[in-house]
Design an enzyme around this catalytic site. Structure first.
Site, mmCIF file in Angstrom:
data_model
loop_
_atom_site.group_PDB
_atom_site.id
_atom_site.type_symbol
_atom_site.label_atom_id
_atom_site.label_comp_id
_atom_site.label_asym_id
_atom_site.label_seq_id
_atom_site.Cartn_x
_atom_site.Cartn_y
_atom_site.Cartn_z
ATOM 1 N N CYS A 114 0.821 -1.227 0.000
ATOM 2 C CA CYS A 114 0.000 0.000 0.000
ATOM 3 C C CYS A 114 0.853 1.275 0.000
ATOM 4 O O CYS A 114 0.370 2.337 -0.377
ATOM 5 C CB CYS A 114 -0.960 -0.006 1.178
ATOM 6 S SG CYS A 114 -2.129 -1.374 1.103
ATOM 7 N N HIS A 250 -3.385 7.416 1.893
ATOM 8 C CA HIS A 250 -3.754 6.071 1.463
ATOM 9 C C HIS A 250 -5.157 5.784 1.997
ATOM 10 O O HIS A 250 -5.446 6.026 3.178
ATOM 11 C CB HIS A 250 -2.755 5.060 2.010
ATOM 12 C CG HIS A 250 -3.180 3.643 1.819
ATOM 13 N ND1 HIS A 250 -3.612 3.177 0.599
ATOM 14 C CD2 HIS A 250 -3.279 2.601 2.691
ATOM 15 C CE1 HIS A 250 -3.946 1.899 0.735
ATOM 16 N NE2 HIS A 250 -3.760 1.529 1.987
ATOM 17 N N ASN A 280 -10.022 0.022 -0.363
ATOM 18 C CA ASN A 280 -8.559 0.067 -0.309
ATOM 19 C C ASN A 280 -8.001 -0.541 -1.601
ATOM 20 O O ASN A 280 -8.097 -1.747 -1.805
ATOM 21 C CB ASN A 280 -8.084 -0.726 0.918
ATOM 22 C CG ASN A 280 -6.573 -0.697 1.086
ATOM 23 O OD1 ASN A 280 -5.854 -0.306 0.167
ATOM 24 N ND2 ASN A 280 -6.106 -1.119 2.238
HETATM 25 N N1 COA Z 1 -18.922 -8.238 8.508
HETATM 26 C C1 COA Z 1 -19.465 -8.496 9.714
HETATM 27 N N2 COA Z 1 -18.720 -8.837 10.768
HETATM 28 C C2 COA Z 1 -17.404 -8.915 10.606
HETATM 29 C C3 COA Z 1 -16.785 -8.662 9.379
HETATM 30 C C4 COA Z 1 -17.600 -8.308 8.300
HETATM 31 N N3 COA Z 1 -17.110 -8.037 7.092
HETATM 32 N N4 COA Z 1 -15.453 -8.815 9.524
HETATM 33 C C5 COA Z 1 -15.236 -9.164 10.800
HETATM 34 N N5 COA Z 1 -16.402 -9.217 11.457
HETATM 35 C C6 COA Z 1 -16.649 -9.555 12.864
HETATM 36 C C7 COA Z 1 -15.550 -10.381 13.472
HETATM 37 O O1 COA Z 1 -15.735 -11.755 13.172
HETATM 38 C C8 COA Z 1 -15.722 -10.084 14.933
HETATM 39 O O2 COA Z 1 -16.790 -10.855 15.415
HETATM 40 P P1 COA Z 1 -16.716 -11.500 16.888
HETATM 41 O O3 COA Z 1 -16.614 -10.347 17.830
HETATM 42 O O4 COA Z 1 -18.002 -12.252 16.977
HETATM 43 O O5 COA Z 1 -15.498 -12.365 16.869
HETATM 44 C C9 COA Z 1 -16.184 -8.622 14.960
HETATM 45 O O6 COA Z 1 -16.659 -8.348 13.634
HETATM 46 C C10 COA Z 1 -15.096 -7.663 15.318
HETATM 47 O O7 COA Z 1 -13.939 -7.978 14.554
HETATM 48 P P2 COA Z 1 -12.642 -7.115 14.662
HETATM 49 O O8 COA Z 1 -11.603 -7.648 13.736
HETATM 50 O O9 COA Z 1 -12.283 -6.935 16.095
HETATM 51 O O10 COA Z 1 -13.206 -5.736 14.102
HETATM 52 P P3 COA Z 1 -12.522 -4.320 14.090
HETATM 53 O O11 COA Z 1 -13.326 -3.343 14.806
HETATM 54 O O12 COA Z 1 -11.060 -4.385 14.401
HETATM 55 O O13 COA Z 1 -12.641 -3.965 12.536
HETATM 56 C C11 COA Z 1 -11.260 -3.875 10.587
HETATM 57 C C12 COA Z 1 -12.011 -4.767 11.598
HETATM 58 C C13 COA Z 1 -10.524 -4.799 9.624
HETATM 59 C C14 COA Z 1 -12.274 -3.020 9.846
HETATM 60 C C15 COA Z 1 -10.261 -2.972 11.358
HETATM 61 O O14 COA Z 1 -9.485 -3.743 12.236
HETATM 62 C C16 COA Z 1 -9.364 -2.231 10.428
HETATM 63 O O15 COA Z 1 -9.783 -1.394 9.671
HETATM 64 N N6 COA Z 1 -8.023 -2.490 10.476
HETATM 65 C C17 COA Z 1 -7.098 -1.885 9.596
HETATM 66 C C18 COA Z 1 -7.081 -2.659 8.337
HETATM 67 C C19 COA Z 1 -6.402 -1.961 7.208
HETATM 68 O O16 COA Z 1 -6.646 -0.814 6.968
HETATM 69 N N7 COA Z 1 -5.522 -2.679 6.518
HETATM 70 C C20 COA Z 1 -4.860 -2.218 5.380
HETATM 71 C C21 COA Z 1 -3.737 -1.350 5.756
HETATM 72 S S1 COA Z 1 -2.859 -0.998 4.317
#
Ligand code: COA
Length: 323
Positions: A114, A250, A280
Site C-alpha cells: 500500500c 492512502h 482500499n
Molecule cells: N462483517 C461483519 N462482521 C465482521 C466482518 C464483516 N465483514 N469482519 C469481521 N467481522 C466480525 C468479526 O468476526 C468479529 O466478530 P466476533 O466479535 O463475533 O469475533 C467482529 O466483527 C469484530 O472484529 P474485529 O476484527 O475486532 O473488528 P474491528 O473493529 O477491528 O474492525 C477492521 C475490523 C478490519 C475493519 C479494522 O481492524 C481495520 O480497519 N483495520 C485496519 C485494516 C487496514 O486498513 N488494513 C490495510 C492497511 S494498508
C-alpha cells in the site's frame, strides 16, 4: 533555482464493475451497516475479464499523459508500484511500456504494497533530480480482488481494484515558491511482516496466495506511523499542519483517516477521502485520490499537498509537494 520533480498531469482508471456492500452481503456473512460503520466503505470496483493490473495502469497513464499535454515518446522512465503484477515477471512496467509503444526507456516495478506509490514516486524523484531521466510515468496499479480470500469476511470487504498515474518532470524551479516534490520520507520495519501478508508466492508455496491480516494490530500501527511520518516531512520543509492545503492519504479505512488527522491537528475538511467509493486499492489509492481531487478542482496548481501511505511490511511513507 533548484531542480525539482513537478507533477505535470494525473490520470486514473477503474474496472467496469462496481460492487456495493449489499452485493457482498450475498456472498459472505456481512452487512452494509457493519462495513460502513467499521470502514466507511460503500462500494469498490472489481476487475473482470480482460482487465488486469497492466490494462488499468495503461489507461491511467494515457489519461495522465493527456492531462500533461504529452505523448508516450516524451517518457524516459516508468516506475510502477504493485503487489499484484500481471505475471511474476516481466515487470508490469514493461507491459505498460509496450502498450504505450515506447520502445526504449527505463521501466521497472516497485513492491511496497500500500506504500508502493510513495516508494515509486520517491525513487523516480531521486532519479530525475540525479539526471538519470527527464520525464517519468509513476503508476500505482492493483487487482487485489485476485488475491482476496472471498470466504474471509474480515478482509474481502476491504479492498478494490484500480490504477492511478502521474507524469513527473524534472524542472528548474524557484527555491522558495516553485512547484515540485519538496521532501519525502520512507520507512520499513519487517518485524511486522506477519500482521499483513499473502500466504503464498513463487519461492515458497509456488502459488499466488491470499491476503491475510490482523486488522486491529494494523490499525494501531497505522495511526501512529502515519502521524509520525507526516510530521517528519512537515518539519523537513518547516511548515505546520495548518499551512497544508490538502492531504491525500492512502485510502484504507475512514476511521484511520479521522484518527490520523486528529492526532496531527489537521482540518478533516482538508483530507481527500475516496475510500467510500474505491475501498482500499493498495498502491493505486493515493494516485487515484489525487487524480480525483485534481479533476474535481480541489487540488490546484501551487497548493501545498501531503501524500501518505502505510502498508504490509510494514512500510510507511510521506511526501510533501507544491502541486
Ligand atoms: N462483517 C461483519 N462482521 C465482521 C466482518 C464483516 N465483514 N469482519 C469481521 N467481522 C466480525 C468479526 O468476526 C468479529 O466478530 P466476533 O466479535 O463475533 O469475533 C467482529 O466483527 C469484530 O472484529 P474485529 O476484527 O475486532 O473488528 P474491528 O473493529 O477491528 O474492525 C477492521 C475490523 C478490519 C475493519 C479494522 O481492524 C481495520 O480497519 N483495520 C485496519 C485494516 C487496514 O486498513 N488494513 C490495510 C492497511 S494498508
Amino acid at each position: 533555482m533548484t531542480l525539482r520533480s513537478v507533477i505535470m498531469g494525473t490520470g486514473s482508471a477503474l474496472p467496469r464493475r462496481c460492487v456495493d456492500n449489499a452485493e457482498l452481503a450475498t456472498m459472505v456473512d456481512t452487512s452494509d451497516e457493519w462495513i460502513v460503520g467499521r470502514t466507511g466503505i460503500r462500494t469498490r470496483y472489481i476487475a473482470g475479464e480482460g482487465e488486469t493490473t497492466s490494462t488499468l495502469a495503461t489507461e491511467a497513464s494515457r489519461k495522465a499523459l493527456e492531462a500533461a499535454g504529452m505523448v508516450p515518446g516524451d517518457i524516459d522512465l516508468i516506475v510502477l508500484a504493485t503487489a499484484t503484477p500481471d505475471q511474476t515477471f516481466p515487470a508490469s512496467a514493461t507491459i505498460v511500456q509496450a502498450a504505450l509503444g515506447i520502445n526504449d526507456c527505463v521501466a521497472f516495478d516497485v513492491a511496497a504494497v500500500c506504500s508502493g506509490f510513495l516508494y515509486a514516486i520517491t525513487v523516480a524523484d531521486n532519479m530525475l533530480r540525479g539526471g538519470a531521466a527527464k520525464t517519468a510515468l509513476v503508476i500505482g496499479a492493483e487487482t487485489f480482488s485476485r488475491i482476496l480470500d472471498w470466504e474471509d469476511r474480515a478482509t474481502c470487504v476491504l479492498f478494490g481494484d484500480g490504477a492511478g498515474a502521474v507524469v513527473l518532470q524534472a524542472q528548474d524551479t524557484d527555491e522558495a515558491t516553485g512547484r515540485g516534490i519538496l521532501a519525502s520520507r520512507l520507512h520499513a520495519d519487517g518485524r511486522h511482516n506477519g500482521l499483513l501478508n499473502v500466504d503464498g508466492g513463487p519461492s515458497t508455496t509456488g502459488t499466488v496466495g491470499k491476503v491475510r491480516m490482523k486488522g486491529q494490530d494494523v490499525f494501531r500501527h497505522a495511526v501512529v506511523n502515519l502521524a509520525q511520518v507526516m510530521r517528519e516531512v512537515l518539519e523537513d520543509v518547516g511548515v505546520t499542519p495548518d499551512q497544508v492545503d490538502w492531504v491525500i492519504p492512502h485510502q484504507a479505512n475512514a476511521r484511520i483517516l479521522d484518527a490520523t488527522a486528529r492526532k496531527l491537528g489537521l482540518d478533516p475538511a482538508r483530507v481527500v477521502v475516496t475510500v467510500d467509493r474505491h475501498a482500499n486499492t493498495s498502491a493505486a489509492s493515493v494516485p487515484l485520490a489525487l487524480d480525483t481531487a485534481v479533476r474535481d478542482g480541489r487540488v490546484k496548481q501551487g497548493d501545498l499537498v501531503v501524500l501518505e501511505a502505510m502498508g504490509g511490511g510494514f512500510t510507511w511513507a510521506a511526501s510533501i509537494l507544491r502541486y
